[in-house]
Design a protein around this motif. Sequence first.
Motif, PDB file in Angstrom:
ATOM      1  N   ILE A  34      11.914  11.199  -2.481  1.00 17.81           N
ATOM      2  CA  ILE A  34      10.833  10.752  -1.600  1.00 17.81           C
ATOM      3  C   ILE A  34      11.417  10.409  -0.235  1.00 17.81           C
ATOM      4  CG2 ILE A  34       8.988   9.056  -1.235  1.00 17.81           C
ATOM      5  CD1 ILE A  34       9.037   8.482  -4.232  1.00 17.81           C
ATOM      6  N   ALA A  35      10.800  10.942   0.809  1.00 19.05           N
ATOM      7  CA  ALA A  35      11.162  10.548   2.176  1.00 19.05           C
ATOM      8  C   ALA A  35      10.101   9.568   2.659  1.00 19.05           C
ATOM      9  CB  ALA A  35      11.218  11.767   3.084  1.00 19.05           C
ATOM     10  N   ALA A  36      10.550   8.432   3.192  1.00 21.76           N
ATOM     11  CA  ALA A  36       9.607   7.385   3.609  1.00 21.76           C
ATOM     12  C   ALA A  36       9.823   7.021   5.076  1.00 21.76           C
ATOM     13  CB  ALA A  36       9.780   6.151   2.721  1.00 21.76           C
ATOM     14  N   PRO A  37       9.145   7.731   5.992  1.00 21.59           N
ATOM     15  CA  PRO A  37       9.301   7.399   7.417  1.00 21.59           C
ATOM     16  C   PRO A  37       8.601   6.072   7.736  1.00 21.59           C
ATOM     17  CG  PRO A  37       8.455   9.655   7.104  1.00 21.59           C
ATOM     18  CD  PRO A  37       8.303   8.923   5.802  1.00 21.59           C
ATOM     19  N   CYS A  38       9.386   5.071   8.083  1.00 22.02           N
ATOM     20  CA  CYS A  38       8.847   3.734   8.350  1.00 22.02           C
ATOM     21  C   CYS A  38       9.334   3.188   9.695  1.00 22.02           C
ATOM     22  CB  CYS A  38       9.243   2.764   7.239  1.00 22.02           C
ATOM     23  SG  CYS A  38       8.576   3.193   5.634  1.00 22.02           S
ATOM     24  N   GLY A  39       9.756   4.101  10.587  1.00 22.39           N
ATOM     25  CA  GLY A  39      10.141   3.672  11.936  1.00 22.39           C
ATOM     26  C   GLY A  39       8.962   3.958  12.860  1.00 22.39           C
ATOM     27  N   LEU A  40       9.190   4.759  13.885  1.00 23.26           N
ATOM     28  CA  LEU A  40       8.059   5.156  14.730  1.00 23.26           C
ATOM     29  C   LEU A  40       7.511   6.500  14.248  1.00 23.26           C
ATOM     30  CD1 LEU A  40       8.964   3.956  18.326  1.00 23.26           C
ATOM     31  CD2 LEU A  40       7.387   2.935  16.690  1.00 23.26           C
ATOM     32  N   GLY A  41       6.334   6.890  14.777  1.00 28.39           N
ATOM     33  CA  GLY A  41       5.680   8.109  14.310  1.00 28.39           C
ATOM     34  C   GLY A  41       6.334   9.381  14.841  1.00 28.39           C
ATOM     35  N   GLY A  42       5.811  10.533  14.367  1.00 28.98           N
ATOM     36  CA  GLY A  42       6.213  11.829  14.902  1.00 28.98           C
ATOM     37  C   GLY A  42       7.564  12.330  14.428  1.00 28.98           C
ATOM     38  N   THR A  43       8.147  11.710  13.394  1.00 30.72           N
ATOM     39  CA  THR A  43       9.507  12.126  13.008  1.00 30.72           C
ATOM     40  C   THR A  43       9.505  13.379  12.140  1.00 30.72           C
ATOM     41  OG1 THR A  43       9.500  10.538  11.195  1.00 30.72           O
ATOM     42  CG2 THR A  43      10.579   9.845  13.224  1.00 30.72           C
ATOM     43  N   GLY A  89       0.828  -1.218   0.000  1.00 29.53           N
ATOM     44  CA  GLY A  89       0.000   0.000   0.000  1.00 29.53           C
ATOM     45  C   GLY A  89       0.856   1.260   0.000  1.00 29.53           C
ATOM     46  N   VAL A  90       1.951   1.234   0.734  1.00 32.69           N
ATOM     47  CA  VAL A  90       2.853   2.392   0.763  1.00 32.69           C
ATOM     48  C   VAL A  90       3.474   2.593  -0.623  1.00 32.69           C
ATOM     49  CG1 VAL A  90       4.989   3.322   1.775  1.00 32.69           C
ATOM     50  CG2 VAL A  90       3.335   2.133   3.235  1.00 32.69           C
ATOM     51  N   PHE A  91       3.877   1.495  -1.224  1.00 31.70           N
ATOM     52  CA  PHE A  91       4.483   1.560  -2.561  1.00 31.70           C
ATOM     53  C   PHE A  91       3.478   2.142  -3.576  1.00 31.70           C
ATOM     54  CE2 PHE A  91       5.465  -0.448  -6.673  1.00 31.70           C
ATOM     55  CZ  PHE A  91       6.794  -0.083  -6.834  1.00 31.70           C
ATOM     56  N   SER A  92       2.237   1.667  -3.540  1.00 34.48           N
ATOM     57  CA  SER A  92       1.211   2.170  -4.474  1.00 34.48           C
ATOM     58  C   SER A  92       0.952   3.655  -4.238  1.00 34.48           C
ATOM     59  CB  SER A  92      -0.109   1.410  -4.297  1.00 34.48           C
ATOM     60  OG  SER A  92       0.102   0.046  -4.443  1.00 34.48           O
ATOM     61  N   SER A  93       0.976   4.050  -2.976  1.00 29.93           N
ATOM     62  CA  SER A  93       0.783   5.477  -2.655  1.00 29.93           C
ATOM     63  C   SER A  93       1.946   6.305  -3.187  1.00 29.93           C
ATOM     64  CB  SER A  93       0.687   5.670  -1.139  1.00 29.93           C
ATOM     65  OG  SER A  93      -0.397   4.946  -0.635  1.00 29.93           O
ATOM     66  N   MET A  94       3.144   5.738  -3.152  1.00 29.53           N
ATOM     67  CA  MET A  94       4.318   6.455  -3.706  1.00 29.53           C
ATOM     68  C   MET A  94       4.152   6.664  -5.202  1.00 29.53           C
ATOM     69  SD  MET A  94       7.724   4.935  -2.002  1.00 29.53           S
ATOM     70  CE  MET A  94       8.075   5.236  -0.271  1.00 29.53           C
ATOM     71  N   GLN A  95       3.628   5.638  -5.879  1.00 32.44           N
ATOM     72  CA  GLN A  95       3.430   5.778  -7.331  1.00 32.44           C
ATOM     73  C   GLN A  95       2.463   6.933  -7.614  1.00 32.44           C
ATOM     74  OE1 GLN A  95       2.322   1.599  -7.900  1.00 32.44           O
ATOM     75  NE2 GLN A  95       4.078   1.356  -9.259  1.00 32.44           N
ATOM     76  N   ALA A  96       1.405   7.044  -6.798  1.00 31.14           N
ATOM     77  CA  ALA A  96       0.440   8.136  -6.987  1.00 31.14           C
ATOM     78  C   ALA A  96       1.096   9.487  -6.697  1.00 31.14           C
ATOM     79  CB  ALA A  96      -0.763   7.912  -6.069  1.00 31.14           C
ATOM     80  N   ALA A  97       1.890   9.545  -5.634  1.00 32.47           N
ATOM     81  CA  ALA A  97       2.507  10.813  -5.227  1.00 32.47           C
ATOM     82  C   ALA A  97       3.532  11.299  -6.245  1.00 32.47           C
ATOM     83  CB  ALA A  97       3.158  10.637  -3.855  1.00 32.47           C
ATOM     84  N   VAL A  98       4.251  10.358  -6.818  1.00 33.20           N
ATOM     85  CA  VAL A  98       5.264  10.700  -7.814  1.00 33.20           C
ATOM     86  C   VAL A  98       4.609  11.339  -9.040  1.00 33.20           C
ATOM     87  CG1 VAL A  98       6.698   9.485  -9.509  1.00 33.20           C
ATOM     88  CG2 VAL A  98       7.078   9.106  -7.085  1.00 33.20           C
ATOM     89  N   GLN A  99       3.459  10.802  -9.412  1.00 33.56           N
ATOM     90  CA  GLN A  99       2.697  11.388 -10.528  1.00 33.56           C
ATOM     91  C   GLN A  99       2.266  12.806 -10.172  1.00 33.56           C
ATOM     92  OE1 GLN A  99       1.387   9.935 -13.518  1.00 33.56           O
ATOM     93  NE2 GLN A  99       2.959   8.386 -13.169  1.00 33.56           N
TER      94      GLN A  99
END
Length: 349
Positions: free
Chosen positions: A226-235, A147-157
């Motif tokens: 693209i920045a992809a925060p995938c650790g904990l939230g609030g970064t 889902g994150v990957f698909s969202s990246m494809q949309a954002a890149v467009q």
Amino acid sequence: MSIIRDMAERDFEQLVVCRDRARGLRSVIAVHNTALGPALGGIRIKRYRTDVEAAQDAMNLAEAMTYKAALAGLRLGGGKSVINADPASQKTRDLLIAHAEYINTLGGRYIPAVDSGTTVADLALIADHVPLVSSQQRDPSYFTAIGVFSSMQAAVQQANLGELRGARVGVQGAGHVGMYLVELLADAGAKVVVADLDADRVRMACEKYGATAEDPAEILAADLDIAAPCGLGGTVDEQAAETMKAPVIVGAANNILADAGVADVLTRRGIVYVPDFIANAGGLMACEAELRCDDDGLEDRVRRIGDTAAQVLREAASTQCDTVSVALRFARERIAAAPAPAPGPYFPR
Ligand code: NAD
């Protein structure tokens, strides 16, 4: 008192504060909204400085689950529970059972799943004490990454960056979801940069998927597409949002933005942000499919998260609104239009 006021202001249905001195339990179960169905959300085990901090985290996470389920088109509400304990040294069988017994008192309004600090095996143990439990059979992280990957494809467009091939993507946190994402990005020809507090995870991403390493303190500010925060939230706080170079942010972490004001900064700077509660819904979709014992079409449905992301990004661009406000409006419209629940349990057992 402020938590009670917070509950009212954010329209929470229920907050259960649990204590079991003998078994060392201090936990909170937060049920935000069950208009669309029972509240599904993970059990997080984490050491918080205070129980108030634990309750606030549970509430923030539970509210996001409400919107996540609504935007994913699921008949589920939003909930979450947190156990205030160190998962490495304090997670015992007795502790989990004590928490499970409290969950059971909610009569199915809250359906637990895996989260940070819990495992599929922990959920299987909890299922001995609670009739309906998700994530007993599989870790949903792969679906979250899709889902994150698909969202990246949309954002890149939306950001007119062309495609992911050749894009420089910085993954902050190569854990369960982050590592799958690194693999998907590498397969798509992206230039992946990885940072993790755990050096072994960085080494694995570099050796297996050809990623390059970055300092965890520097990754969000690095020269990225693209920045992809995938650790904990609030970064992503206001300072990070003001200084980061990446024109796109899409990640798996829950509650990526440190506070509500950050979305405005991103909009002002023209940074395309896919709200986390859209991008990371694949895991929830997998948990829901597990409860229905039906994986048919699951991966395709998870990939369509990209369509939802694209719709929100387009609406935000055309109305000059921030993407979080637009996504929340869409989610609230779906909740308001929810049909009355059918009689009987939604997940038959
Ligand atoms: P995880 O614990 O497996 O991985 C997190 C990784 O991030 C770890 O390797 C950790 O060392 C690293 N990390 C933490 N803080 C960091 C920092 N400041 N800089 C760099 N690295 C850091 O967790 P996960 O299951 O992969 O989940 C990642 C995030 O996605 C969490 O916020 C989680 O709540 C969210 N999420 C996960 C799922 C899922 O299916 N697992 C679903 C929805 C949301």
